[in-house]
Design an enzyme around this catalytic site. Structure first.
Site, PDB file in Angstrom:
ATOM      1  N   CYS A   1      12.017   7.624  13.343  1.00  0.00           N
ATOM      2  CA  CYS A   1      11.283   6.918  14.397  1.00  0.00           C
ATOM      3  C   CYS A   1      12.145   6.695  15.628  1.00  0.00           C
ATOM      4  O   CYS A   1      11.620   6.410  16.708  1.00  0.00           O
ATOM      5  CB  CYS A   1      10.758   5.580  13.879  1.00  0.00           C
ATOM      6  SG  CYS A   1      12.031   4.532  13.131  1.00  0.00           S
TER       7      CYS A   1
ATOM      8  N   SER B   1       1.951   5.726  12.181  1.00  0.00           N
ATOM      9  CA  SER B   1       1.454   6.323  13.417  1.00  0.00           C
ATOM     10  C   SER B   1       0.776   5.292  14.314  1.00  0.00           C
ATOM     11  O   SER B   1       0.344   4.227  13.858  1.00  0.00           O
ATOM     12  CB  SER B   1       0.452   7.431  13.102  1.00  0.00           C
ATOM     13  OG  SER B   1      -0.734   6.881  12.544  1.00  0.00           O
TER      14      SER B   1
ATOM     15  N   LYS C   1       0.874  -1.168   0.000  1.00  0.00           N
ATOM     16  CA  LYS C   1       0.000   0.000   0.000  1.00  0.00           C
ATOM     17  C   LYS C   1       0.913   1.220   0.000  1.00  0.00           C
ATOM     18  O   LYS C   1       1.621   1.490   0.971  1.00  0.00           O
ATOM     19  CB  LYS C   1      -0.921  -0.024   1.225  1.00  0.00           C
ATOM     20  CG  LYS C   1      -2.030   1.035   1.184  1.00  0.00           C
ATOM     21  CD  LYS C   1      -1.530   2.331   1.736  1.00  0.00           C
ATOM     22  CE  LYS C   1      -2.610   3.406   1.701  1.00  0.00           C
ATOM     23  NZ  LYS C   1      -2.070   4.722   2.115  1.00  0.00           N
TER      24      LYS C   1
ATOM     25  N   GLU D   1       5.035  -1.139  13.386  1.00  0.00           N
ATOM     26  CA  GLU D   1       5.886  -0.206  14.119  1.00  0.00           C
ATOM     27  C   GLU D   1       5.104   1.111  14.204  1.00  0.00           C
ATOM     28  O   GLU D   1       4.817   1.730  13.182  1.00  0.00           O
ATOM     29  CB  GLU D   1       7.215   0.006  13.401  1.00  0.00           C
ATOM     30  CG  GLU D   1       8.145   0.966  14.126  1.00  0.00           C
ATOM     31  CD  GLU D   1       9.319   1.372  13.270  1.00  0.00           C
ATOM     32  OE1 GLU D   1       9.694   2.563  13.316  1.00  0.00           O
ATOM     33  OE2 GLU D   1       9.866   0.521  12.545  1.00  0.00           O
TER      34      GLU D   1
END
Length: 528
Positions: A300, A240, A184, A263
């Site tokens: 991150c 998110s 995606k 994650e």
């Protein structure tokens, strides 16, 4: 008549203007078609030699098209050619590293226990294999290895348009396991996604593999349809907490639930001891600035919370951090939504009682943001209440420096933290060699919080290596697996044991003759 498919535009984050239409959002019917094509391609990936060669060709084609790939990614992300050149090198290295993993074959985790007349005379290492029935019985012939799960859905990350996107680690590890993928695409870099998918399909064609081994869909609804599709066997996600949790719940709510390796978010706490601050305050402050502003704070693993001493040594750390952050140039975030969330998040945090802003982060123009940091007494974080907001990730170039009075305040703040990808401690020279002092106590408190614990380093930058672990307790990830390193392949495999199966009916990997020359453990002994 059905409504026309919504266009997918490439947007320049530096100006906020649309660049070009690169695709249309996939309908439910299109998602179904792409997933079914991937499902039909499973058998084509069965040959390990073919898929290892495919991965290496994919790396070669990405390298050959490197200038074009970097140009496309920079136009959509504003991450800069320097950063993206390094990311492309990391991406192609991952593909080749997983090809090596496939060639070696240890990921199949082959274990063979031949039949034995009595469990009483089996080796001690086999004691755990005692039968579930009452009384001793002969041990049957047992042979175990791992097989691919099936089609894997991959959800691209916004902040890594290559290494955590279409040709990234989730895709590479899934293909290495023998699983076709349907990606995606992230809306922040749709053009880059189309380009990379085309290169992967070209690589597949070079080895007689169908294009369906790598599918690509666009659109929010397509992402939802993807995780719900009955032929999707597992999913990997980087993004998110809100979006990841929604997909995780959807994966669990399916009639047949599937593994969802997400994650989601991380604060990545850092503890600076008094001794470390006294010895190298200026170095710590400068290096912290570099880590928290790297990529405009869009990593991150950005250190989002730093516990520093309240005394004079801690003041020196703050002074050095102030100078270094003040010298940082403004940056462009990945899209307007993230920029708005960053500005709002900073505003809410600076409004809290006791919070100061030595360098104020925030919006500097229509599309750019300035880096900054906040300070707060650690006692306010330990007390809870509204200051809990400071213990939540704020995506962008900002960090919170909590000034502690004593070790008890460190413990109190760490006790309020959720799971993280990383946790770091900076020690003084004398503390580093102590096995039962403050250093040991801090490591014992940090280890339950994170998947990677660092000493005297900074968490940004995740080496691709067999021993790497990029994951952590929730909400850092939704599982205990890693998305970086060779063991990331384990997410897309499941074990199968064959019992008392005639040699002719066994898969080649489990036959006594070991025709494929694979590493395996036989009767408790490792064979090369």
């Amino acid at each position: 008549m059905a409504a026309p498919a919504a266009p997918v535009w490439s947007v320049d984050p530096r100006t906020g203007k649309q660049r070009e239409q690169v695709a249309v959002e996939a309908t439910a019917e299109e998602v179904d078609r792409v997933v079914r094509a991937a499902h039909a391609a499973r058998g084509a990936l069965a040959d390990r030699a073919v898929r290892a060669a495919f991965l290496r060709s994919a790396a070669d084609l990405l390298d050959e098209a490197g200038d074009h790939v970097i140009e496309a990614a920079d136009a959509e992300t504003a991450l800069g050619p320097g950063r993206l050149t390094g990311e492309l090198a990391r991406t192609t290295y991952q593909l080749r590293a997983f090809a090596d993993v496939v060639d070696e074959g240890a990921f199949l985790d082959i274990v063979i226990d031949h039949s034995h007349p009595s469990p009483a005379t089996t080796p001690p290492t086999s004691a755990s294999r005692a039968p579930l029935s009452a009384g001793p019985v002969p041990r049957p012939d047992l042979r175990r290895y791992k097989v691919p799960l099936g089609v894997v859905a991959v959800y691209s990350a916004s902040n890594f348009p290559l290494a955590f996107s279409v040709p990234g680690g989730d895709t590479a590890s899934a293909l290495a396991a023998g699983c076709p993928v349907v990606v995606k695409a992230h809306p922040d870099h749709p053009g880059t996604s189309e380009l990379c998918a085309a290169l992967l399909r070209m690589a597949a064609g070079r080895h007689g593999l169908p294009e369906g081994v790598v599918g690509l869909v666009h659109g929010f609804e397509a992402g939802v349809e993807l995780v719900r599709h009955p032929l999707i066997s597992a999913a990997g996600f980087t993004g998110s907490i809100r979006g990841g949790r929604a997909l995780f719940d959807a994966a669990a709510a399916r009639p047949v639930p599937i593994p969802f390796h997400g994650e989601l978010g991380s604060l990545n706490p850092v503890v600076v001891t008094e001794a470390a601050a006294q010895e190298r305050a200026e170095e710590i402050g400068a290096d912290l600035a570099g880590s928290m502003t790297l990529g405009a704070g869009q990593f991150c693993t950005k250190p989002g919370l730093v516990l520093a001493p309240a005394g004079a040594a801690g003041d020196r750390v703050v002074k050095a951090l102030t100078k270094a952050v003040s010298d940082t140039t403004e940056g462009v975030l990945l899209d307007a939504r993230m920029r708005d969330a960053f500005v709002a998040g900073v505003r809410a945090r600076t409004a809290l009682t006791g919070v100061e802003s030595p360098v104020t982060p925030g919006e500097t123009g229509e599309n750019a943001v300035a880096a900054g940091f906040l300070t707060v007494p650690a006692g306010r974080l330990a007390d809870g209440g509204e200051h809990g907001l400071l213990l939540e990730e704020c995506f962008g170039p900002v960090t919170v420096v909590a000034r502690y009075e004593d070790e008890a305040e460190i413990t109190a703040v760490l006790g309020r933290l959720p799971g993280n990808l990383t946790a770091t401690v900076h020690l003084g020279a004398g503390e580093a060699g102590e096995g039962d002092g403050l250093a040991a106590r801090l490591l014992a408190e940090l280890t339950p919080l994170a998947g990677r614990v660092l000493v005297n380093g900074w968490p940004t930058g995740v080496a691709v290596a067999p021993a790497q672990h990029h994951g952590g307790p929730y909400p850092a990830t939704t599982s205990t697996s890693t998305s970086v390193g060779g063991t990331a392949i384990e997410r897309w495999l499941r074990p199968v044991t064959f019992q008392a199966t005639p040699e002719a009916l066994l898969p080649p990997e489990l036959r006594d003759t070991n025709p494929l020359g694979l590493p395996r453990r036989v009767n408790g002994h490792q064979e090369p």
